[in-house]
Every structure is written in structure tokens, then in C-alpha cells.
Design a protein around this motif. Structure first.
Motif, PDB file in Angstrom:
ATOM      1  N   GLN A   1       2.128   8.060   8.788  1.00 27.93           N
ATOM      2  CA  GLN A   1       3.247   8.044   9.016  1.00 27.93           C
ATOM      3  C   GLN A   1       3.279   9.441   9.291  1.00 27.93           C
ATOM      4  O   GLN A   1       4.788   9.524   9.047  1.00 27.93           O
ATOM      5  CB  GLN A   1       3.994   7.866   6.846  1.00 27.93           C
ATOM      6  CG  GLN A   1       4.006   5.528   7.278  1.00 27.93           C
ATOM      7  CD  GLN A   1       4.304   5.217   6.480  1.00 27.93           C
ATOM      8  OE1 GLN A   1       4.565   5.513   5.369  1.00 27.93           O
ATOM      9  NE2 GLN A   1       5.991   5.285   6.934  1.00 27.93           N
ATOM     10  N   ALA A   2       2.492  10.099   8.037  1.00 27.85           N
ATOM     11  CA  ALA A   2       3.198  11.901   6.976  1.00 27.85           C
ATOM     12  C   ALA A   2       2.329  12.223   8.959  1.00 27.85           C
ATOM     13  O   ALA A   2       2.819  13.153   9.195  1.00 27.85           O
ATOM     14  CB  ALA A   2       1.993  12.133   6.964  1.00 27.85           C
ATOM     15  N   GLU A   3       1.586  11.840  10.019  1.00 26.88           N
ATOM     16  CA  GLU A   3       1.545  12.230  11.184  1.00 26.88           C
ATOM     17  C   GLU A   3       2.532  11.791  12.141  1.00 26.88           C
ATOM     18  O   GLU A   3       1.699  11.983  13.704  1.00 26.88           O
ATOM     19  CB  GLU A   3      -0.174  11.625  11.807  1.00 26.88           C
ATOM     20  CG  GLU A   3      -0.747  12.488  10.875  1.00 26.88           C
ATOM     21  CD  GLU A   3      -0.929  14.066  10.889  1.00 26.88           C
ATOM     22  OE1 GLU A   3      -0.788  14.661  12.165  1.00 26.88           O
ATOM     23  OE2 GLU A   3      -1.163  14.108   9.977  1.00 26.88           O
ATOM     24  N   GLY A   4       3.185  11.385  12.308  1.00 19.85           N
ATOM     25  CA  GLY A   4       3.940  10.983  13.450  1.00 19.85           C
ATOM     26  C   GLY A   4       3.937   8.871  13.854  1.00 19.85           C
ATOM     27  O   GLY A   4       4.998   8.546  15.110  1.00 19.85           O
ATOM     28  N   ALA A   5       2.486   8.388  13.578  1.00 17.12           N
ATOM     29  CA  ALA A   5       2.660   7.172  13.757  1.00 17.12           C
ATOM     30  C   ALA A   5       3.240   6.245  13.822  1.00 17.12           C
ATOM     31  O   ALA A   5       3.835   5.694  12.930  1.00 17.12           O
ATOM     32  CB  ALA A   5       1.238   6.446  14.087  1.00 17.12           C
ATOM     33  N   ASP A   6       3.599   5.014  14.744  1.00 18.43           N
ATOM     34  CA  ASP A   6       4.195   4.009  14.962  1.00 18.43           C
ATOM     35  C   ASP A   6       3.830   3.066  13.927  1.00 18.43           C
ATOM     36  O   ASP A   6       3.696   1.946  14.584  1.00 18.43           O
ATOM     37  CB  ASP A   6       5.017   3.873  15.846  1.00 18.43           C
ATOM     38  CG  ASP A   6       6.550   3.568  15.643  1.00 18.43           C
ATOM     39  OD1 ASP A   6       6.763   2.647  14.739  1.00 18.43           O
ATOM     40  OD2 ASP A   6       6.445   2.605  16.894  1.00 18.43           O
ATOM     41  N   ILE A   7       3.696   2.789  12.512  1.00 19.34           N
ATOM     42  CA  ILE A   7       2.692   1.852  12.238  1.00 19.34           C
ATOM     43  C   ILE A   7       3.262   1.435  10.754  1.00 19.34           C
ATOM     44  O   ILE A   7       4.154   1.879   9.917  1.00 19.34           O
ATOM     45  CB  ILE A   7       0.987   2.302  11.537  1.00 19.34           C
ATOM     46  CG1 ILE A   7       0.660   3.532  12.815  1.00 19.34           C
ATOM     47  CG2 ILE A   7       0.881   1.271  10.778  1.00 19.34           C
ATOM     48  CD1 ILE A   7       0.553   1.984  14.278  1.00 19.34           C
ATOM     49  N   ALA A   8       3.219   0.173  10.897  1.00 19.98           N
ATOM     50  CA  ALA A   8       3.985  -0.396  10.065  1.00 19.98           C
ATOM     51  C   ALA A   8       3.678  -1.623   8.862  1.00 19.98           C
ATOM     52  O   ALA A   8       2.141  -2.489   9.701  1.00 19.98           O
ATOM     53  CB  ALA A   8       5.368  -2.240  11.105  1.00 19.98           C
TER      54      ALA A   8
END
Length: 389
Positions: free
Chosen positions: A114-121
Motif C-alpha cells: 500500500q505504501a508503494e501504491g500497489a492496488d492490493i486489497a
């Protein structure tokens, strides 16, 4: 010497092709680059025998950043490699499942992503079941699901596009096997092929995949990179599995769609050593381990038809399952692109760009990749990637 090049790249699959592409693209590079490959059919290459997938679900920020650049490169392949290049990019997502024991690592990894901007839920069992009704979640406590930016593509087209574009930009591709690397003190001066041809160089890039440790050894350099066999099985499930992503199970297997079929695999036992020339499919591994776990997680997989299977080799970094990228700290014109441990194909664009920048500017400008430097190998100081598939 038969010829002299500013840069010799040993290994012409995805890493060598990416390095050649970015070097010849870089206006700061005005020398000649040659890529030496022993098997230009790539019949046993890690690149062409891989599952050809891309994810952002790593535990180390630099791995996420490299794969985000790989994503951008693949999404824009036609602009970079030509309008006729079709990589067949399918953004189907990864789904990494966790049992109770694995939940803390999954959640910690998710925070990094999340901190790196990856779109993971991060999904709980109820949400997993609602999204994937065919999934057995009775022993699952969470799953990390890539909503975008993860998927799979055509590795052959990717390799072919990179090589063709690098050649059009001026790279020279040579069919031959390097058997000797010439070193004078702290400088690499050239390489000799099995057929006797000799080439001088200003710098040498080790992009030899599972042979990376052996190639480094020719220069008197220790590199803990070996091949590890991985088998991929092509299946046909009689029951439709809507929205099947690339699913990674706590038991170790992975599975994803491949056209009308599915492909899956399980890591070989860790005690297995370098497979050498062994490309035989390990059928007992599927029958005794993979299939029972697969049928437990996806009950519809109790009834499947096996279409075919193949075996390929990972280039495994035995120290920490992470890449070694950049120059040798003492032999400054020897560069590493090694040990990606299963995530090299997706990270090849970032690694190739980094090598070009190190050669032309003395450092990796676009991404800080110092954590992957050879210094940690010398110090035996692992920087482990926890999310190895």
C-alpha cells in the motif's frame, strides 16, 4: 581478438535483451554492445519456460518498484517495441491466501504494498467466498488480491520484441557459449567462446540466468546462484471457475488460467540441488502433493484432465532469494543481473535500465537498487524477499 565491444553481455534471454535494449536506447552510450547466447532457440530458457506473470505483491519496496516499472513497460509495449508487438497482457490479478500462521506476514506485506501504491486489497474469508464461490476458505483467514496491475503475458513475444528492438538500435547478437572470461587484475578484458572466437570488452554483464554462478566463477567471482527445477502442469477443469486469478495457496502450489485451460505448479523440495540438464517432469510431485492440495482448495479440481507438462529452471539466489544487480565493488567493469529467484521476467525492464544507467552514469538513477548490490553477497548478509512463489 576477433572484435572489441564496449559492453559484452553474457546471456541473451530476457535479462541480456533488456540490458541491450536500454543501453542502445540511451543517448549517453555511444559504444558497441554484443549479446552472447549459447542457445538462440531458447528451448530451455528460464524466460520461455516460465509462467510469465507479473505482480506487485512482494515484501521489499524495491521489488515492488521494479515490478511497477515492468507493468508500465508491458502496458506500453507497442510504443516501446513496435505496433506489431502483442504481449497478450491479461490483468487477472494475484490472490495470495494465508492461514492463521501466515496472516501476520501477509498483513505486513500488504502495508508495504500500500505504501508503494500497489492496488492490493486484503480480503477476509467471507469476502473471498463471495468473490470466488468455487474457493474453499475453511482453513483460510485472509487473502491479498491484486485489483489491478497484476496478471500474465506472452514471454516469447516479450523476449522477441526486446531482442528485435535492441538489434534495430544497434546491438549485435552472437550465437556461442562463453567458456573463458579474461581478467587482468581488477578489470575484465574479454571473453572466449567454445568455438575459439575471442572478444575484447570495456565491461561485461553477467545475464546468464541459472548459469550466472558458473559465469561469475570464470572471472574468479563467487556468486551463490544456481538453477532450481520447476514443473508446470497444464490442466482442464470440467467446472468453470469464474474470475480465477493467479492463486497462491499456503500449501505452496499456484494456479492460473491459460486460455481454455489452467496451469499450475509447486516448488520442488528445498533440498534438491542444481538440476544441471534435468528437464524431466516430476509427475509424482503433481500426483502426491500438488493435486491433493489443489482439490482441497478448489473442490472442482477433483475432476481434471492433464493436457501436458514441462519443466524449467529458476535462477535461485541461495543467500536470500533476491536479485543481485549492479557492479562488483572491486572489479568495477563486471556487472551482475542475477539471482531473481522466479521474478526476473517481470523485473527485466527495471534491471536492464539500471544496468544501462550504471554503465553510462556510474549509478542507478531511476531507482535506488543498492539493497541488491553484490556487497551483501560478500558479507553473507541476506536481504530476504518473503514472498517467493
Amino acid at each position: 581478438m576477433d572484435d572489441n565491444f564496449e559492453v559484452l553481455i553474457v546471456g541473451g534471454a530476457i535479462m541480456g535483451a533488456a540490458a541491450a535494449y536500454f543501453l542502445t536506447l540511451d543517448p549517453a552510450f555511444r559504444g558497441r554492445v554484443a549479446v552472447i547466447e549459447r542457445d538462440t532457440t531458447f528451448a530451455q530458457s528460464s524466460t520461455t519456460l516460465s509462467a510469465a506473470s507479473l505482480r506487485q505483491q512482494f515484501s521489499i519496496p524495491e521489488n515492488i518498484r521494479m515490478s511497477l516499472f515492468g507493468l508500465d513497460f508491458i502496458r506500453n509495449a507497442k510504443e516501446r517495441l513496435g505496433a506489431d508487438v502483442d504481449l497478450g497482457w491479461h490483468e487477472g490479478g494475484y490472490l495470495i491466501l494465508a492461514s492463521a500462521a501466515g496472516r501476520p506476514i501477509l498483513e505486513a506485506n500488504h502495508r508495504v504494498q500500500q505504501a508503494e501504491g500497489a492496488d492490493i486489497a486484503l480480503l477476509d474469508p467471507d469476502k473471498l467466498k463471495a468473490t470466488f464461490p468455487w474457493l474453499n476458505v475453511e482453513d483460510i483467514v485472509a487473502g491479498a488480491y491484486g485489483l489491478s496491475g497484476e496478471g500474465w503475458f506472452d514471454a516469447h513475444a516479450f523476449l522477441g520484441g526486446l531482442r528485435a528492438t535492441a538489434k534495430a538500435q544497434g546491438a549485435v547478437f552472437i550465437n556461442g557459449e562463453v567458456v573463458t572470461i579474461e581478467r587482468e587484475g581488477n578489470r575484465i578484458t574479454g571473453a572466449t567462446l567454445a568455438d575459439g572466437r575471442r572478444f575484447g570488452c570495456g565491461a561485461l554483464v553477467n545475464a546468464a540466468g541459472p548459469q550466472g554462478g558458473r559465469v561469475a566463477g570464470m572471472a574468479g567471482i563467487g556468486l551463490p546462484v544456481e538453477g532450481r527445477k520447476r514443473c508446470i502442469f497444464v490442466l482442464h477443469c470440467r467446472t468453470e471457475l469464474p474470475r480465477l486469478p493467479l492463486l497462491v495457496d499456503p500449501s505452496g502450489f499456484w494456479i492460473r488460467p491459460e486460455g481454455a485451460y489452467q496451469i499450475c505448479g509447486t516448488p520442488e523440495p528445498e533440498e534438491d540441488r542444481d538440476p544441471g540438464d534435468d528437464f524431466e517432469v516430476d509427475w509424482p510431485l503433481f500426483e502426491e502433493t500438488t493435486w491433493p492440495n489443489l482439490a482441497h482448495r478448489i473442490p472442482a479440481m477433483e475432476e481434471i484432465k492433464i493436457i501436458r507438462a514441462w519443466a524449467g529452471h529458476y535462477e535461485m539466489n541461495l543467500l536470500d532469494h533476491n536479485a543481485v544487480i549492479g557492479p562488483h565493488p572491486e572489479i568495477g567493469n563486471f556487472y551482475f543481473m542475477n539471482g531473481f529467484s522466479g521474478h526476473g521476467l517481470q523485473q527485466a525492464p527495471a534491471a536492464g535500465r539500471a544496468i544501462a544507467e550504471w554503465i553510462t552514469r556510474g549509478r542507478s538513477v531511476s531507482l535506488d537498487l543498492d539493497v541488491f548490490g553484490y556487497e551483501r553477497i560478500l558479507a553473507k548478509r541476506p536481504h530476504a524477499e518473503l514472498n517467493i512463489i
